[in-house]
Scaffold this motif. Structure first.
Motif, mmCIF file in Angstrom:
data_model
loop_
_atom_site.group_PDB
_atom_site.id
_atom_site.type_symbol
_atom_site.label_atom_id
_atom_site.label_comp_id
_atom_site.label_asym_id
_atom_site.label_seq_id
_atom_site.Cartn_x
_atom_site.Cartn_y
_atom_site.Cartn_z
ATOM 1 N N GLY A 49 53.274 33.760 32.031
ATOM 2 C CA GLY A 49 53.371 32.379 32.259
ATOM 3 C C GLY A 49 53.038 31.359 31.258
ATOM 4 N N LYS A 50 52.802 31.954 30.037
ATOM 5 C CA LYS A 50 52.666 31.150 28.781
ATOM 6 C C LYS A 50 53.445 30.028 28.461
ATOM 7 C CE LYS A 50 49.671 33.717 25.602
ATOM 8 N NZ LYS A 50 48.815 32.490 25.242
ATOM 9 N N LYS A 51 53.008 28.641 28.468
ATOM 10 C CA LYS A 51 53.995 27.765 28.105
ATOM 11 C C LYS A 51 54.525 27.711 26.677
ATOM 12 C CE LYS A 51 52.993 24.064 31.541
ATOM 13 N NZ LYS A 51 52.362 22.710 31.745
ATOM 14 N N HIS A 52 53.802 28.170 25.792
ATOM 15 C CA HIS A 52 54.327 28.140 24.380
ATOM 16 C C HIS A 52 53.643 29.247 23.763
ATOM 17 C CE1 HIS A 52 50.056 26.548 24.066
ATOM 18 N NE2 HIS A 52 50.151 27.347 23.013
ATOM 19 N N ALA A 53 54.320 29.800 22.407
ATOM 20 C CA ALA A 53 53.894 30.503 21.627
ATOM 21 C C ALA A 53 53.839 30.040 20.139
ATOM 22 C CB ALA A 53 54.684 31.902 21.804
ATOM 23 N N ILE A 54 52.802 30.433 19.679
ATOM 24 C CA ILE A 54 52.856 29.881 18.278
ATOM 25 C C ILE A 54 52.456 31.081 17.266
ATOM 26 C CG2 ILE A 54 51.808 28.185 16.216
ATOM 27 C CD1 ILE A 54 50.880 26.336 18.522
ATOM 28 N N ILE A 55 53.377 31.319 16.632
ATOM 29 C CA ILE A 55 53.412 32.358 15.599
ATOM 30 C C ILE A 55 52.906 31.982 13.875
ATOM 31 C CG2 ILE A 55 54.560 34.204 14.620
ATOM 32 C CD1 ILE A 55 56.733 33.631 17.079
ATOM 33 N N ALA A 56 51.613 32.537 13.541
ATOM 34 C CA ALA A 56 51.312 32.031 12.238
ATOM 35 C C ALA A 56 51.962 33.047 11.123
ATOM 36 C CB ALA A 56 49.897 31.792 12.099
ATOM 37 N N LEU A 57 52.806 32.684 10.210
ATOM 38 C CA LEU A 57 53.353 33.754 9.406
ATOM 39 C C LEU A 57 52.826 33.408 7.887
ATOM 40 C CD1 LEU A 57 55.963 35.688 8.852
ATOM 41 C CD2 LEU A 57 57.274 33.528 8.883
ATOM 42 N N THR A 58 52.691 34.037 7.113
ATOM 43 C CA THR A 58 52.448 34.179 5.884
ATOM 44 C C THR A 58 53.745 33.881 4.914
ATOM 45 O OG1 THR A 58 50.479 35.317 5.907
ATOM 46 C CG2 THR A 58 51.153 34.671 3.730
ATOM 47 N N GLU A 59 54.025 33.180 3.991
ATOM 48 C CA GLU A 59 54.946 32.630 3.216
ATOM 49 C C GLU A 59 55.594 34.293 2.755
ATOM 50 O OE1 GLU A 59 54.402 30.344 -0.093
ATOM 51 O OE2 GLU A 59 52.604 31.279 -0.544
ATOM 52 N N LEU A 60 56.682 34.225 2.392
ATOM 53 C CA LEU A 60 57.306 35.294 1.349
ATOM 54 C C LEU A 60 57.501 36.478 2.144
ATOM 55 C CD1 LEU A 60 55.247 34.975 -2.052
ATOM 56 C CD2 LEU A 60 57.307 33.880 -1.360
ATOM 57 N N MET A 61 57.017 36.715 3.424
ATOM 58 C CA MET A 61 57.246 37.854 4.114
ATOM 59 C C MET A 61 58.456 38.068 4.816
ATOM 60 S SD MET A 61 53.676 38.686 5.859
ATOM 61 C CE MET A 61 54.267 40.361 6.450
ATOM 62 N N THR A 62 59.117 36.982 5.274
ATOM 63 C CA THR A 62 60.419 36.917 5.949
ATOM 64 C C THR A 62 61.030 35.657 5.680
ATOM 65 O OG1 THR A 62 61.907 37.714 7.627
ATOM 66 C CG2 THR A 62 59.785 36.748 8.134
ATOM 67 N N SER B 261 43.791 29.993 9.891
ATOM 68 C CA SER B 261 44.365 28.929 10.633
ATOM 69 C C SER B 261 44.817 29.344 11.999
ATOM 70 C CB SER B 261 45.445 28.218 9.768
ATOM 71 O OG SER B 261 46.203 29.101 9.293
ATOM 72 N N ALA B 262 45.309 30.546 12.221
ATOM 73 C CA ALA B 262 45.560 31.276 13.551
ATOM 74 C C ALA B 262 44.511 31.377 14.528
ATOM 75 C CB ALA B 262 46.190 32.499 13.186
ATOM 76 N N ILE B 263 43.226 31.630 13.911
ATOM 77 C CA ILE B 263 42.052 31.859 14.828
ATOM 78 C C ILE B 263 41.654 30.242 14.998
ATOM 79 C CG2 ILE B 263 39.586 32.356 15.026
ATOM 80 C CD1 ILE B 263 40.326 34.357 13.259
ATOM 81 N N ALA B 264 41.694 29.267 14.060
ATOM 82 C CA ALA B 264 41.153 28.064 14.534
ATOM 83 C C ALA B 264 42.188 27.164 15.276
ATOM 84 C CB ALA B 264 40.694 27.285 13.158
ATOM 85 N N GLY B 265 43.591 27.607 15.065
ATOM 86 C CA GLY B 265 44.653 26.811 15.928
ATOM 87 C C GLY B 265 44.885 27.630 17.219
ATOM 88 N N GLY B 266 44.242 28.779 17.460
ATOM 89 C CA GLY B 266 44.538 29.249 18.545
ATOM 90 C C GLY B 266 46.131 29.680 18.890
ATOM 91 N N CYS B 267 46.500 30.343 17.561
ATOM 92 C CA CYS B 267 47.833 30.976 17.603
ATOM 93 C C CYS B 267 47.925 32.184 18.345
ATOM 94 C CB CYS B 267 48.379 31.044 16.243
ATOM 95 S SG CYS B 267 48.451 29.492 15.324
ATOM 96 N N GLU B 268 49.160 32.472 18.962
ATOM 97 C CA GLU B 268 49.365 33.726 19.894
ATOM 98 C C GLU B 268 49.557 34.872 18.912
ATOM 99 O OE1 GLU B 268 50.237 30.722 20.634
ATOM 100 O OE2 GLU B 268 49.330 30.660 22.718
ATOM 101 N N TYR B 269 49.992 34.620 17.777
ATOM 102 C CA TYR B 269 50.400 35.818 17.064
ATOM 103 C C TYR B 269 50.272 35.725 15.594
ATOM 104 C CZ TYR B 269 52.895 36.225 21.536
ATOM 105 O OH TYR B 269 53.021 36.199 22.801
ATOM 106 N N ILE B 270 49.914 36.561 14.954
ATOM 107 C CA ILE B 270 49.586 36.374 13.345
ATOM 108 C C ILE B 270 50.500 37.560 12.522
ATOM 109 C CG2 ILE B 270 47.817 36.680 11.652
ATOM 110 C CD1 ILE B 270 45.785 36.181 13.736
ATOM 111 N N ILE B 271 51.182 36.990 11.429
ATOM 112 C CA ILE B 271 51.978 38.041 10.868
ATOM 113 C C ILE B 271 51.516 37.542 9.347
ATOM 114 C CG2 ILE B 271 54.194 38.859 10.238
ATOM 115 C CD1 ILE B 271 54.893 37.235 12.669
#
Ligand code: ATP
Length: 319
Positions: free
Chosen positions: A212-225, A180-190
């Motif tokens: 100058g990035k306007k947003h950052a989306i972090i994709a995080l898997t449950e149960l990690m933190t 989903s991070a690849i398809a959604g173009g997220c900036e960070y994957i955990i």
């Protein structure tokens, strides 16, 4: 073999209904009788078993959830409970059982098989965390649901220069998060595969802000933190508004996509073929577009799911 049973177990997944339908219709076309077990191993133990007909599975191919119901039933780890379950199957004259669920459900199926009762496992879980198959039933539907949510978060995150953390299901498997991070173009994957290094993440976010990035989306898997605590940490350290969105059970619902319906139909029919050939203790998968089956014990104990290093590398390149 004359009569087979089918149940859905563990967390539900879109496409489970299509899988049950596949089992029922394929079995009937082979002249077998089919019995549905309600609410997974719990219903098996309580003898909630009913004969299914062709029309029992009418109008379900497009429906999310599972009309048979599912349950978490930890009591099934007790051998006496399983012995009662086998007794119930025998009362109905059912010779073999198809279990649709995740790795926990496979454990139950493995134990029944070890007690001399033949089971076939079908991988039904959005987590894609079952060995011996490229895809589990429900995974690609859930992926579309997650992407839809990420797209919406992106709109509002850009407008407000906000940092968003999106918590994705998957338990100990990062596939759903990674894809989903690849398809959604997220900036960070955990994910469980990458681990979480807070300082490194922060440094990357700061670099993005500097660029100058306007947003950052972090994709995080449950149960990690705790996603909300991580959001607070990032907000404190960057001075940028940061919010966590836990997608939760939204990811489990909805109409199965075409791929999941077809996968579930194929796997359901294949499980009947295997039972008719006299197999038991096997689990079904799709590998390189072909139906395959593996020893269920081997799948649980020895087979590893490959970590998609190529796709992590791709994600790194594209962000
Ligand atoms: P998902 O990963 O999508 O949640 P799952 O099948 O892994 O699905 P679990 O809750 O782990 O979900 O397992 C489903 C059920 O399988 C359990 O509630 C229990 O009834 C049975 N089960 C799990 N582990 C065992 C075991 N070791 N022995 C016997 N039965 C088990």
């Amino acid at each position: 073999i004359k009569k087979i049973g089918v149940l859905t177990s563990g967390g539900d997944a879109p496409g489970m209904n299509a899988a049950v339908r596949g089992v029922v219709r394929a079995a009937l076309s082979e002249g077998l009788e089919v019995y549905g077990v309600y609410d997974g191993y719990q219903g098996l133990h309580q003898n909630r078993i009913e004969k299914l007909t062709r029309s029992s599975v009418s109008d379900v191919i497009n429906k999310g959830g599972t009309f048979l119901g599912s349950a978490r039933f930890p009591e099934f780890k007790d051998e006496k409970v399983r012995a009662q379950a086998i007794e119930n199957l025998k009362i109905h004259g059912i010779d073999a059982l198809v279990v649709i669920g995740g790795d926990g459900s496979y454990m139950g199926a493995k134990k029944l098989t070890e007690m001399g009762y033949p089971c076939i496992g079908l991988p039904g879980t959005i987590d894609n965390d079952v060995a011996g198959t490229d895809y589990t039933i429900g995974y690609l539907t859930a992926l579309n649901t997650v992407i839809d949510a990420i797209d919406r978060l992106r709109d509002t995150s850009s407008s407000h220069q906000r940092i968003s953390i999106v918590e994705v299901m998957g338990r100990h498997c990062g596939d759903l998060t990674l894809m989903s991070a690849i398809a959604g173009g997220c900036e960070y994957i955990i994910t469980p595969e990458t681990g979480l290094n807070k300082e490194e993440l922060l440094a990357k976010i700061k670099e993005g802000i500097y660029k100058g990035k306007k947003h950052a989306i972090i994709a995080l898997t449950e149960l990690m933190t705790d996603a909300n605590e991580l959001a607070k940490y990032i907000e404190d350290e960057t001075g940028r508004e940061t919010r966590a969105t836990v997608l939760g059970h939204i990811q489990r619902g909805g109409q199965p996509t075409a791929f999941d319906r077809i996968l579930a139909s194929r796997m359901g029919a294949y499980s009947v073929e295997l039972l008719m050939e006299g197999h038991g203790g096997r689990c079904v998968g799709i590998q390189n577009e072909k139906m395959v089956h593996h020893d269920i014990i081997d799948a649980i104990e020895n087979m590893k799911r490959p970590v998609r290093k190529d796709l992590y590398a791709l994600a790194d390149k594209l962000f």
